[in-house]
Design an enzyme around this catalytic site. Sequence first.
Site, PDB file in Angstrom:
ATOM      1  N   GLU A 154     -62.845  91.599  43.746  1.00  0.00           N
ATOM      2  CA  GLU A 154     -62.673  93.006  44.145  1.00  0.00           C
ATOM      3  C   GLU A 154     -63.849  93.489  44.983  1.00  0.00           C
ATOM      4  O   GLU A 154     -63.662  94.212  45.968  1.00  0.00           O
ATOM      5  CB  GLU A 154     -62.469  93.904  42.916  1.00  0.00           C
ATOM      6  N   HIS A 157     -63.447  92.680  48.526  1.00  0.00           N
ATOM      7  CA  HIS A 157     -62.567  93.579  49.297  1.00  0.00           C
ATOM      8  C   HIS A 157     -63.358  94.735  49.919  1.00  0.00           C
ATOM      9  O   HIS A 157     -63.004  95.218  50.997  1.00  0.00           O
ATOM     10  CB  HIS A 157     -61.452  94.150  48.412  1.00  0.00           C
TER      11      HIS A 157
HETATM   12  C1  4LI Z   1     -47.746  89.447  35.419  1.00  0.00           C
HETATM   13  C2  4LI Z   1     -47.958  90.405  34.446  1.00  0.00           C
HETATM   14  C3  4LI Z   1     -51.528  80.804  37.971  1.00  0.00           C
HETATM   15  C4  4LI Z   1     -51.462  81.047  39.357  1.00  0.00           C
HETATM   16  C5  4LI Z   1     -52.575  81.283  37.214  1.00  0.00           C
HETATM   17  C6  4LI Z   1     -48.811  88.755  35.947  1.00  0.00           C
HETATM   18  C7  4LI Z   1     -49.216  90.675  33.999  1.00  0.00           C
HETATM   19  C8  4LI Z   1     -52.474  81.805  39.972  1.00  0.00           C
HETATM   20  C9  4LI Z   1     -53.580  82.053  37.818  1.00  0.00           C
HETATM   21  C10 4LI Z   1     -50.100  89.005  35.520  1.00  0.00           C
HETATM   22  C11 4LI Z   1     -53.540  82.303  39.192  1.00  0.00           C
HETATM   23  C12 4LI Z   1     -50.290  89.988  34.550  1.00  0.00           C
HETATM   24  C13 4LI Z   1     -53.943  86.360  38.565  1.00  0.00           C
HETATM   25  C14 4LI Z   1     -55.650  86.475  40.094  1.00  0.00           C
HETATM   26  C15 4LI Z   1     -54.632  84.448  39.649  1.00  0.00           C
HETATM   27  C16 4LI Z   1     -52.425  82.061  41.419  1.00  0.00           C
HETATM   28  C17 4LI Z   1     -55.519  89.517  40.760  1.00  0.00           C
HETATM   29  C18 4LI Z   1     -50.965  86.918  36.497  1.00  0.00           C
HETATM   30  C19 4LI Z   1     -52.006  89.071  37.023  1.00  0.00           C
HETATM   31  C20 4LI Z   1     -52.242  86.215  36.777  1.00  0.00           C
HETATM   32  C21 4LI Z   1     -53.284  88.411  37.308  1.00  0.00           C
HETATM   33  C22 4LI Z   1     -57.970  89.159  41.215  1.00  0.00           C
HETATM   34  C23 4LI Z   1     -57.725  86.603  41.392  1.00  0.00           C
HETATM   35  C24 4LI Z   1     -56.745  88.668  40.458  1.00  0.00           C
HETATM   36  C25 4LI Z   1     -54.709  82.545  36.975  1.00  0.00           C
HETATM   37  C26 4LI Z   1     -52.460  81.031  43.629  1.00  0.00           C
HETATM   38  C27 4LI Z   1     -53.474  89.846  41.998  1.00  0.00           C
HETATM   39  N1  4LI Z   1     -54.857  87.101  39.210  1.00  0.00           N
HETATM   40  N2  4LI Z   1     -53.812  85.059  38.769  1.00  0.00           N
HETATM   41  N3  4LI Z   1     -55.565  85.160  40.342  1.00  0.00           N
HETATM   42  N4  4LI Z   1     -51.208  88.306  36.077  1.00  0.00           N
HETATM   43  N5  4LI Z   1     -53.107  86.979  37.641  1.00  0.00           N
HETATM   44  N6  4LI Z   1     -56.585  87.234  40.732  1.00  0.00           N
HETATM   45  N7  4LI Z   1     -54.534  83.088  39.826  1.00  0.00           N
HETATM   46  N8  4LI Z   1     -52.551  80.981  42.191  1.00  0.00           N
HETATM   47  N9  4LI Z   1     -54.666  89.099  41.704  1.00  0.00           N
HETATM   48  O1  4LI Z   1     -52.351  83.184  41.842  1.00  0.00           O
HETATM   49  O2  4LI Z   1     -55.345  90.535  40.135  1.00  0.00           O
HETATM   50  S1  4LI Z   1     -59.068  87.736  41.081  1.00  0.00           S
HETATM   51 CL1  4LI Z   1     -51.876  90.342  33.968  1.00  0.00          CL
HETATM   52 NI    NI Z   2     -57.303  90.921  46.253  1.00  0.00          NI
END
Ligand code: 4LI
Ligand code: NI
Length: 184
Positions: A154, A157
Amino acid sequence: MLLMKDIIREGHPTLRRIAKEVPLPPDPADIETLKSMKEFLINSQDPVISEKYGIRGGVGLAAPQINVSKRMFVMRLNDEKGEEHDYSFINPKIVSHSVEKSYLTSGEGCLSVDRSIPGYVQRHARITVKGYNEKGEEIKLRLRGLPAIVFQHELDHLNGVMFYDHIDEKNPFQLKEGAIPIEN
Ligand code: 4LI
Ligand code: NI
C-alpha cells in the site's frame, strides 16, 4: 458506497504519481474518504455483499486507487495468530526495517490490476512504521508476516509503485538468500 467502478486500473496516470502529504489534523473530507475505503474492504471480505456488488476481495486499499492522490491507505486483515490488523494510515512511513526479506508464495494481487502476474515480490520481512490515524493521532507499529507485506504494497501505491515493478522479468521466481516464505 465505493464499488469496483471507483477503483482505477493500471494504465491510469494517478497510479504512477507521488501522492501528496495530508495536512493534519485531517479535514472532514479526508476522514470520510478513509471511512469509505475501510467500508469497501469490509464489503470486499463479506461473501454475501461482495457477490451482490461484484467486489473483489482485498486486505489493503490506498487512496490513489480511488483516484485520490493523497498519502492515505487502509488495511484490514487477521494475521496467522488471528490478531486483527485493522488500520487507517495517514502520511505513513517506514522508520526501520530488517535486512531479511519475505514474500507471498502465491505472489501478490492488486485491486487495480486485472490480470495475474506470476513472480515473487520480496519485501522487508519486518518493519517499524509510523503514521497518523483518522483522528490525527500518531501511530507507531512493528509489523511482520502478511501485515508487513500489505503495508509495503500500500505504501508503494503512495509512491507510484506497482507490485510487479519488484518482479524480475527474466527470473520472476529468483529468491534472495534467506527470504522467508509466507504461505497462504
Ligand atoms: C476473498 C474474500 C493466492 C493467490 C493467495 C478474498 C476475502 C494470490 C494469495 C480475500 C495471493 C479475502 C491477497 C494480496 C494475494 C494472488 C491485496 C484473498 C484478499 C487473498 C487478499 C495487498 C498483496 C493484497 C495470498 C497472484 C488485493 N491479497 N492475495 N495478495 N483475499 N488476498 N495482496 N496473493 N496471486 N490485494 O493474488 O489486498 S498485498 Cl480477505
Ligand atoms: Ni494494490
